[in-house]
Design an enzyme around this catalytic site. Structure first.
Site, PDB file in Angstrom:
ATOM      1  CD  GLU A 647       6.889   3.188   7.343  1.00  0.00           C
ATOM      2  OE1 GLU A 647       7.995   3.567   7.665  1.00  0.00           O
ATOM      3  OE2 GLU A 647       5.919   3.060   8.139  1.00  0.00           O
ATOM      4  CB  VAL A 653       4.320  -2.957   1.845  1.00  0.00           C
ATOM      5  CG1 VAL A 653       4.059  -4.001   0.771  1.00  0.00           C
ATOM      6  CG2 VAL A 653       3.045  -2.661   2.617  1.00  0.00           C
ATOM      7  CG  ASP A 762      -9.541   2.671   4.019  1.00  0.00           C
ATOM      8  OD1 ASP A 762      -8.335   2.522   4.297  1.00  0.00           O
ATOM      9  OD2 ASP A 762     -10.080   3.802   3.907  1.00  0.00           O
TER      10      ASP A 762
END
Lengths: 902, 223
Positions: A647, A653, A762
């Site tokens: 997740e 996914v 990120d």
């Protein structure tokens, strides 16, 4: 690995020996050539010098001979042209008339006069003859012998004239230079006077000295050749006699023939001589004898011999010095090659540990440096392979494709939960979740339903654990969590919100009370149970709750109001009893202004905040949640769902098979809300467009975007591997060479992304996946934004997007973000990877921001004392407060890392 | 004692006179292998010297050696030892007569036309006579110690009469030949055929190596 075959037999020389031998041979050749040339030329020049000497001496000797002859002529004239002498001789002879005082021949008087003249004038031999050639007196005889010289060749020509004559005259075994003069009285021939100077050693010495070459007068006597006079030393004279005796026949013939010989080689007393033979008197023929002019060839060549000897000596010395020196030099210079050769051999055999380390700038040093970097590359590769292979033993079997991260968490949580407290009692806030969404889960079969339930439970557990809650009891319909921290209400509400977000069918309820917790053992394991009045009350509360709502009793509701920005709480009637309850729906819950608590060692700091916390966040228009995809399902007619990979922040996914291309891909499901907002959709598409452009082995490829039945998804490269987070969790910090390799790959992938024009925003260990080959891939450009915004206004200033622990100061303050922010995050990641911990510690975003602005970063060497200083400096430069002070690009970062070698 | 010798002498003379012989013959002169003309033979002097010395009668008149046209005439003059010679000068110029021959050296000095001097030649031998002024003039006086001498006639024949018998030397003298000598006994020899080669060696004027005469005038006649 191939086994290198040795050359079959043969003689193998080391490279140094070959070079040295070559050099030695060349040097020897050069010296040899020099010596040989000198020898040849020297010999030739010396021979020429001897020849010239002999030729010159010939002229001088002829001149000297001529002079002496003139001397003899003058002497004989002095005597014979003296009239009184002639008269005296004539009177001594008598007239032959027989008259009166005619007393006949008076030899004694003539003899006496002759001797007188000899002592006055000086000659070796004198004689007086009468007109017929009968010798009257001789200086070398006292007695008057009866001797007629009419047949002597010399005198015969005088007699014939009668005229004066001079030249070489041989009498017996003697050679003279003689002159004869007719004694003339009133024109009448009285007789002849002959004066002679001997040809002997004295003459030879004079001639030799003046002419520069030695001379020997040879006379053929009987069968042999006699040396009647020479200027040579006695020893050489003896040698000459011997030499002539050896070659008597030839030389005699030559002398008798009267021929000249321009060049004869003779060996006298061990020396080499050159001679020229010439008859004494060319008119008289060879019978008179010959002159042999001699010059020492050895003496002429001596000078050159000396040069040659010196040359040979010097050459020898040079060789003696140069050869060992060159050997040493060759060995020293070529030792690196030998080292490299052996290192290459070792490497071929699998041992990469050698290091050559030659400093310098020449080709050899460059070669060795390249070699070193090659070896370190190989070392790193083998290290990381080993490391990764080692860890991959922990990977789950290919059958169950749950993301290891998640699995790990689940297991850990479950175990922790079990071990935490076997039995306890205390006050707690209970959150009950009614999983109505699972009610119809069994539509597609049992196994998918159970999988879904597991997934759902896992998600809720994770959420609860993150909020310091713990599972009290659970069933297929209901989960109960307990919270007992100071801010438990806020936390519980957060969990509730999460649960409703996950499944809008879920209903929740909150109650406070005293609880007894524990685990009962049942066959097959243990069962968590909770007991207490509050549990029953919670059950009844849950019945009252409508789907998608959290019900609170009065007291809790009042407290909750404070958390919800002071607005009035909605009130709802219970479904069952119709009583009034405070009911919060998703919208209300969204207004929860609880700061996200950041904790060390996991917790919310590691969770990506992808949505801004402002009030004007768009709420999903659809309340219903999409049904989860289950393995075995066909998605969009193109993909066969194979399993769940994990997740992500934006959605689940899945691992799927692309039926069109017959390839395995990863499908990332996006939030359906994305479709609803066209602006959001455009943004997403543009970002996917950019992400697709990045093709780099260290970046996870994005293939396509699509939506099926209102479910947007992105198809990506499927990679089987472990996240960096997992590795760090396993071993605390990554070994140096492996970490270096990962860092290099990260910077390479990042550079590729920046080149295309995409920021990651990120970067964290969770977003870096390692394949089993050790190849690292940067992924989840989930919140990436284009570097240059084509549509201004998408990212509103003042908003924070990213993971706090890895965010740069400008990112945390919501300012301009560029490539250097990615560099910052990479620096933080590297610090954690190499040393185990991040440089700025803090529990919340605020704390971290304060740490960045007010304090210096904690040096990597504090976490790992053995960090190489260059690496530490690099990391510190990445996490500089000011973007201008940092490393400016991923490429620069990569260059800096390239300088560090394992 | 002296009377005894006189007697012997007379007796011998008588004996000699009693044993008188005649020497005759033919003289032919040769030069270069070829005979000269007969009258050339009269240049030579032929004389006979017996073993025993013969008394010499002093001649009365002095012999004459003229100087005529820068030549001595006769060129060869035989006289007996003790004889005299007069050297008249028939040339209008001054002449000198001298000789340096041993025993018979004399110098008549310079004199012009006139009778000149008379000199007695006591010693037998060949006397060479020169003129100091004219180097090419030369003459020979043959001072003999025997009275038996003659010259050949124009036909080359000669006769020596009243030659004492007994061995002796017959000499033919020519200034350009070596003296021809033969020991004969006039009594037992018949007519002689004498051949004399005029082969007395003469030294040609020699030159130095450059073909030039040696320093100074070529002095043919040195003294």
């Amino acid at each position: 690995m191939n086994v290198a075959t040795e050359p079959a037999g043969g003689f193998r020389l080391s490279l140094a020996t070959s070079v040295f031998l070559l050099f030695a041979i060349l040097l020897g050749l050069a010296l040899g050539a020099a010596i040989w040339v000198t020898w040849q030329r020297g010999d030739r020049i010396a021979a020429q010098a001897v020849q010239d000497k002999l030729d010159v001496s010939a002229a001088v000797q002829a001149e000297l001979t001529e002079r002496r002859l003139e001397e003899v002529q003058l002497k004989v004239q002095l005597i014979a042209a003296d009239p009184s002498f002639v008269k005296y001789v004539n009177d001594s002879l008598g007239g032959g008339l027989g008259l009166g005082t005619d007393s006949g021949l008076d030899i004694a008087s003539i003899n006496d006069l002759l001797r007188e003249r000899q002592s006055a004038v000086g000659f070796d031999l004198g004689l007086v003859t009468d007109a017929e050639g009968n010798v009257l007196a001789r200086t070398d005889q006292l007695e008057a012998f009866d001797q007629n010289m009419a047949d002597d060749a010399f005198l015969a020509s005088a007699l014939a004239g009668p005229s004066p004559i001079s030249g070489f005259w041989r009498e017996g075994a003697m050679l003279y230079q003689a002159a004869a003069w007719p004694l003339d009285l009133d024109g009448d021939l009285v007789g002849f006077m002959l004066v002679a100077l001997r040809v002997d050693d004295a003459l030879s010495v004079r001639v030799g000295k003046a002419s520069g070459a030695d001379i020997a007068f040879l006379l053929p006597i009987d069968q042999r050749i006699a040396v009647i006079g020479t200027s040579l030393d006695p020893t050489l004279r003896v040698a000459l006699d011997a030499a002539i005796a050896v070659d008597a026949g030839g030389m005699a013939a030559a002398i008798k023939a009267g021929t000249r010989s321009e060049r004869m080689a003779l060996e006298l007393d061990g020396q080499s001589w050159i001679g020229q033979l010439a008859p004494v008197d060319s008119a008289g023929g060879g019978a008179l004898g010959a002159t042999l002019r001699l010059s020492s060839a050895d003496r002429a060549a001596a000078g050159y011999r000396e040069i040659l000897n010196l040359l040979a000596l010097a050459g020898g010395v040079v060789l003696l010095i140069a050869l060992p020196l060159s050997f040493l030099l060759a060995k020293t210079t070529l030792r690196p090659l030998a080292t490299m050769a052996s290192a290459a051999k070792e490497a071929a055999a699998g041992n990469y540990q050698t290091r050559i380390g030659i400093r310098g700038r020449d080709a050899l040093a460059q070669l060795s440096q390249a070699f070193d970097s090659l070896l370190s590359d190989l070392r790193e590769k083998s290290d990381i392979e080993g490391y990764v292979t080692n860890l991959s033993r922990f990977l789950p079997d290919p059958g169950s494709e749950a993301a290891p991260g998640q699995t790990f968490v689940t297991r850990d949580l479950a175990e922790r939960a079990q071990m935490a407290d076997p039995a306890r009692q205390g006050a707690a806030l209970l959150l009950g979740l009614d999983l109505r969404g699972l009610a119809r889960a069994g539509a597609d079969g049992a196994a998918p339903a159970v999988a879904l339930a597991e997934q759902r439970v896992a998600g809720l557990l994770a959420a609860a654990t993150a909020q310091h809650g713990r599972l009290v009891s659970g069933s297929g319909a209901r989960l109960v969590f307990a919270f007992d921290t100071t801010d438990r209400l806020a936390r519980a509400l957060a969990v509730a919100r999460e649960a409703i977000d996950l499944d809008h069918a879920t209903a929740a309820g909150l109650l406070e009370g005293v609880l007894v917790e524990g685990a009962v053992r049942v066959p097959g394991g243990s069962l968590k149970i909770g007991m207490g009045t509050v549990c029953h009350q919670l059950d009844r509360l849950l019945v009252e709750a409508a789907a998608g709502k959290v019900l609170l009793p009065k007291g809790l509701g009042e407290s909750a109001r404070g958390l919800l920005a002071g607005e009035a709480l909605p009130v709802q009637a219970g479904l069952a009893s119709g009583k009034s309850f405070y009911a919060l729906d998703a919208q209300a819950l969204a207004r929860l202004v609880a700061p996200l608590p950041l904790q060390t060692g996991g917790g919310d700091s590691l969770r990506t905040v992808e949505q801004p916390l402002a009030a004007n966040a768009p709420t999903p228009s659809r309340a219903s949640r999409q049904a989860p995809l289950l393995p075995g399902m066909r998605f969009g007619g193109r993909y066969d769902i194979l399993g769940v990979l994990g997740e992500g922040g934006m959605g689940v996914v899945y691992k799927a098979r692309d039926l069109e291309l017959d390839d395995v891909v990863a499908l990332k499901m996006l939030k359906p809300a994305a479709l609803g907002d066209s602006e959001h959709l455009d943004r997403l598409k543009s970002e996917i467009r950019l992400a697709r452009k990045i093709t780099h082995p260290n970046v996870l490829r994005t293939f396509d975007f699509g939506d099926v039945d209102g479910r947007p998804y992105i198809s990506m490269e499927y990679v089987r591997g472990m996240t960096l987070r997992y590795l760090i969790k396993q071993t605390g910090r990554i070994p140096y060479s492996a970490a270096l390799r990962i860092a290099r790959q990260l910077s390479a992938g990042l550079a590729a992304a920046h080149q295309v024009g995409v920021l990651h925003r990120d970067i964290k260990p969770e977003n870096l996946i390692l394949e089993s080959s050790g190849n690292a891939k940067l992924m989840d450009f989930g919140i990436a934004r284009p570097l240059h915004r084509s549509e201004p206004g998408h990212t509103q200033p003042g908003m924070f997007v990213g993971t706090p622990a890895y965010s740069s100061p400008e990112q945390l303050s919501g300012g301009e973000v560029d490539a250097r922010s990615d560099v910052y995050a990479s620096g933080v990641l590297m610090c954690e990877m190499f040393c185990g911990k991040v440089p700025f510690q803090g529990a919340s975003t605020m704390e971290i921001y304060l740490a960045q602005m007010q304090r210096e970063p904690i040096k990597p060497s504090a976490w790992w004392p053995e960090v190489p200083p260059a690496l530490e400096a690099l990391i510190l430069r990445c996490i500089e407060r000011e973007p201008a002070a940092r490393i400016q690009s991923a490429i620069a970062l990569g260059a800096g890392l390239a300088g560090l070698r394992a | 004692m002296r009377q005894r010798w006189m007697i012997v002498f007379v007796l011998q003379c008588a004996a000699g006179a009693a044993c008188a012989a005649t020497l005759e013959g033919q003289l032919v002169l040769y030069a270069d292998g070829r005979p000269l003309r007969a009258e050339e033979a009269s240049e030579a002097v032929i004389y006979f010297r017996p073993r025993q010395p013969v008394a010499l009668a002093a001649p009365g008149e002095p012999a004459l050696m003229l100087t005529r046209r820068k030549q001595f005439q006769p060129r060869l003059l035989p006289i007996v030892a003790g004889g005299t010679v007069r050297f008249p000068n028939e040339d209008p110029i001054l002449h000198n007569v001298f000789s340096t021959s041993p025993d018979n050296a004399f110098d008549a000095g310079l004199y012009g036309t006139g009778l000149g001097v008379v000199h007695t030649f006591a010693s037998p031998g060949l006397v060479k006579v020169y003129c100091n002024v004219h180097h090419s003039m030369f003459g020979f006086i043959l001072v003999l110690d025997t009275p038996h001498f003659t010259r050949a006639d124009a036909a080359g024949a000669f006769r020596l009469i009243s030659v004492p018998a007994g061995e002796g030397d017959l000499v033919v003298f020519h200034d350009r030949a070596q003296p021809w000598r033969r020991r004969i006994d006039p009594a037992s020899s018949g007519p002689l055929q004498i051949r004399v080669d005029l082969n007395k060696r003469r030294v040609p004027p020699h030159r130095n190596k450059f073909g030039r005469p040696y320093g100074g005038t070529p002095n043919e006649r040195g003294y």
